[in-house]
Design a protein around this motif. Structure first.
Motif, PDB file in Angstrom:
ATOM      1  N   PHE A  65      -1.381  -9.886  -2.228  1.00  0.00           N
ATOM      2  CA  PHE A  65      -0.226  -9.172  -1.693  1.00  0.00           C
ATOM      3  C   PHE A  65       0.016  -7.809  -2.348  1.00  0.00           C
ATOM      4  CE2 PHE A  65       0.809 -13.692  -0.904  1.00  0.00           C
ATOM      5  CZ  PHE A  65       0.958 -13.636   0.478  1.00  0.00           C
ATOM      6  N   ALA A  66      -0.513  -7.603  -3.552  1.00  0.00           N
ATOM      7  CA  ALA A  66      -0.175  -6.373  -4.287  1.00  0.00           C
ATOM      8  C   ALA A  66      -1.383  -5.854  -5.061  1.00  0.00           C
ATOM      9  CB  ALA A  66       0.991  -6.632  -5.231  1.00  0.00           C
ATOM     10  N   TYR A  67      -2.514  -5.740  -4.389  1.00  0.00           N
ATOM     11  CA  TYR A  67      -3.745  -5.283  -5.043  1.00  0.00           C
ATOM     12  C   TYR A  67      -3.563  -3.860  -5.556  1.00  0.00           C
ATOM     13  CZ  TYR A  67      -8.791  -4.718  -5.776  1.00  0.00           C
ATOM     14  OH  TYR A  67     -10.029  -4.518  -6.329  1.00  0.00           O
ATOM     15  N   GLY A  68      -3.788  -3.673  -6.845  1.00  0.00           N
ATOM     16  CA  GLY A  68      -3.697  -2.339  -7.437  1.00  0.00           C
ATOM     17  C   GLY A  68      -2.315  -1.931  -7.904  1.00  0.00           C
ATOM     18  N   VAL A  69      -1.309  -2.753  -7.631  1.00  0.00           N
ATOM     19  CA  VAL A  69       0.047  -2.436  -8.088  1.00  0.00           C
ATOM     20  C   VAL A  69       0.148  -2.743  -9.582  1.00  0.00           C
ATOM     21  CG1 VAL A  69       2.499  -3.008  -7.831  1.00  0.00           C
ATOM     22  CG2 VAL A  69       1.022  -2.924  -5.811  1.00  0.00           C
ATOM     23  N   PRO A  70       0.751  -1.875 -10.381  1.00  0.00           N
ATOM     24  CA  PRO A  70       0.840  -2.105 -11.836  1.00  0.00           C
ATOM     25  C   PRO A  70       1.519  -3.421 -12.185  1.00  0.00           C
ATOM     26  CG  PRO A  70       1.450   0.160 -11.317  1.00  0.00           C
ATOM     27  CD  PRO A  70       1.317  -0.561  -9.998  1.00  0.00           C
ATOM     28  N   ASP A  71       1.037  -4.050 -13.246  1.00  0.00           N
ATOM     29  CA  ASP A  71       1.565  -5.351 -13.663  1.00  0.00           C
ATOM     30  C   ASP A  71       3.053  -5.301 -13.987  1.00  0.00           C
ATOM     31  OD1 ASP A  71      -0.850  -6.524 -13.294  1.00  0.00           O
ATOM     32  OD2 ASP A  71      -1.368  -6.705 -15.421  1.00  0.00           O
ATOM     33  N   GLU A  72       3.522  -4.187 -14.580  1.00  0.00           N
ATOM     34  CA  GLU A  72       4.940  -4.124 -14.941  1.00  0.00           C
ATOM     35  C   GLU A  72       5.838  -4.170 -13.705  1.00  0.00           C
ATOM     36  OE1 GLU A  72       3.189   0.105 -15.488  1.00  0.00           O
ATOM     37  OE2 GLU A  72       2.618  -1.994 -15.859  1.00  0.00           O
TER      38      GLU A  72
END
Length: 396
Positions: A65-72
């Motif tokens: 759902f959130a490939y490449g979105v920062p972990d924070e």
């Protein structure tokens, strides 16, 4: 021609959906320019993303759902929606996911589950715990029927350059789950291309959108890359930025934990007549065999024996190596394989022994070659930037 048009339409549709999805999730928002001409549209980043928390059980669900979105950003979204989850088991998994994203210790004091145990293994991998291999084997023994165990083990083996074992684990997972995304990556890994129907199936599933654009950009022709490059430029993570840098032929920002970015940067230095960083490339080669081709090219006319040994290591890491001869260009031999891509032709040759290898290297004095091999970059893409950032074996 019809198949070609269908691929183009799939890529463009995916590109448009990705940009709409980013705006919908608050990660990409354009402001219209005001009347004064010197004001330009701006991209603003909001530290939130709307995740379907009821569908999140593993790190791979987050990538879906959130490939490449920062972990924070991801962990803040999970924390914000945690109160919506009433099931205690699910809530415990999510709490450990948050701990994992924050680089905190996984709490496995409660009744174990494959989800928490897999997070423990990844936590060990990302902190270079010496028990990770032993514990990974034990995970496979403890959960032989759980598909997540195979994916977790695949990531561990991939991190240590055991590409063949990682591929087998991907294969088992793909066959057990009929997952189109791992099937697509396996096709690209084995053949350097993928079945258009597999790609279309992935697009219809509405997940891993950035990953699909990246894979298509690496596999398809340059005209298709030109169509998706602008969308990748907007994504601020290493995998997307590497593909955009490769398309542009220059590097704006180096992500020091990205092996492909390092290989590309050293190749560009070699083209400019500079000395490459051999010790760094040798470290990178453990995770990315493409670094060996740069070392072969650099040493070809400096130290033939060294070039020969690097090529032997390359073959040991990737298995069968095919090649087709082509004319020399203004770039050093073999570097074309780092800067571009080329589909295998029918008149390929195989390097199957040391005599073939020596003949091949000597041929490079008056010819160049396109190399074809099973590229682990495609498997690595499934785990995204998080994998490379946390399993980097060299100093950054």
């Amino acid at each position: 021609m019809q198949e070609y048009d269908e691929r183009i339409l799939n890529l463009l549709r995916l590109k448009d959906e990705l940009e709409k999805d980013l705006k919908k999730k608050g990660l990409l928002r354009e402001r219209r320019p005001e009347e004064r001409k010197h004001l330009q549209p701006r991209i603003e980043i909001e530290l939130e993303i709307d995740l379907p928390i009821e569908e999140i059980w593993s790190i791979h669900d987050l990538n879906h759902f959130a490939y490449g979105v920062p972990d924070e950003i991801i962990q803040k979204s999970l924390q914000k929606k945690l109160h919506l989850v009433k099931d205690e088991t699910h809530r415990n998994v999510l709490l450990n996911l948050i701990r994992f994203l924050r680089r905190e210790k996984i709490d496995s004091s409660r009744i174990g589950s494959i989800y928490v145990e897999s997070l423990k293994i990844l936590s060990e991998l990302y902190t270079f715990n010496e028990s990770v291999i032993k514990d990974t084997i034990q995970l496979l023994k403890n959960y032989p029927g759980q598909t997540l165990a195979y994916l977790t083990a695949a990531e561990v083996f991939l991190a240590f350059g055991r590409f063949n074992e990682a591929c087998k684990l991907f294969q088992v997972y793909s066959e057990l789950t009929n997952d189109p995304y791992t099937l697509l990556l396996l096709e690209a890994y084995r053949d350097g291309r993928f079945n258009p129907s597999t790609f279309a199936n992935c697009v219809s599933k509405d997940g891993y959108k950035s990953m699909l654009l990246i894979v298509s950009a690496l596999v398809e022709s340059e005209d298709k890359l030109a169509k998706v490059a602008p969308a990748l430029e907007k994504r601020g993570f290493a995998c997307a930025q590497y593909v955009f840098a490769k398309y542009r032929g220059t590097i704006g920002k180096i992500y020091p934990y990205c092996p492909r970015m390092i290989v590309l940067n050293e190749s560009l230095r070699l083209i400019q007549g500079e000395t490459v960083n051999e010790p760094l490339l040798e470290e990178v080669a453990v995770k990315d065999p493409l670094a060996r081709l740069v070392l072969v090219s650099f040493n070809l006319n400096r130290n033939f024996v060294r070039a020969f040994e690097h090529m032997k290591c390359f073959m040991t890491n990737v298995g069968e190596v095919l090649y087709t001869e082509t004319e020399l260009s203004d770039k050093p031999p073999l570097i074309r394989n780092v800067l571009g891509s080329h589909r295998i032709s029918k008149n390929f040759r195989i390097i199957s022994n040391e005599e073939d290898l020596e003949r091949f290297l000597k041929m490079l004095s008056n010819q160049d070659a396109w190399i074809f091999f099973k590229d682990p970059e495609y498997l690595r893409l499934y785990f995204g930037e998080r994998h490379c950032k946390n399993t980097c074996l060299w100093e950054v």
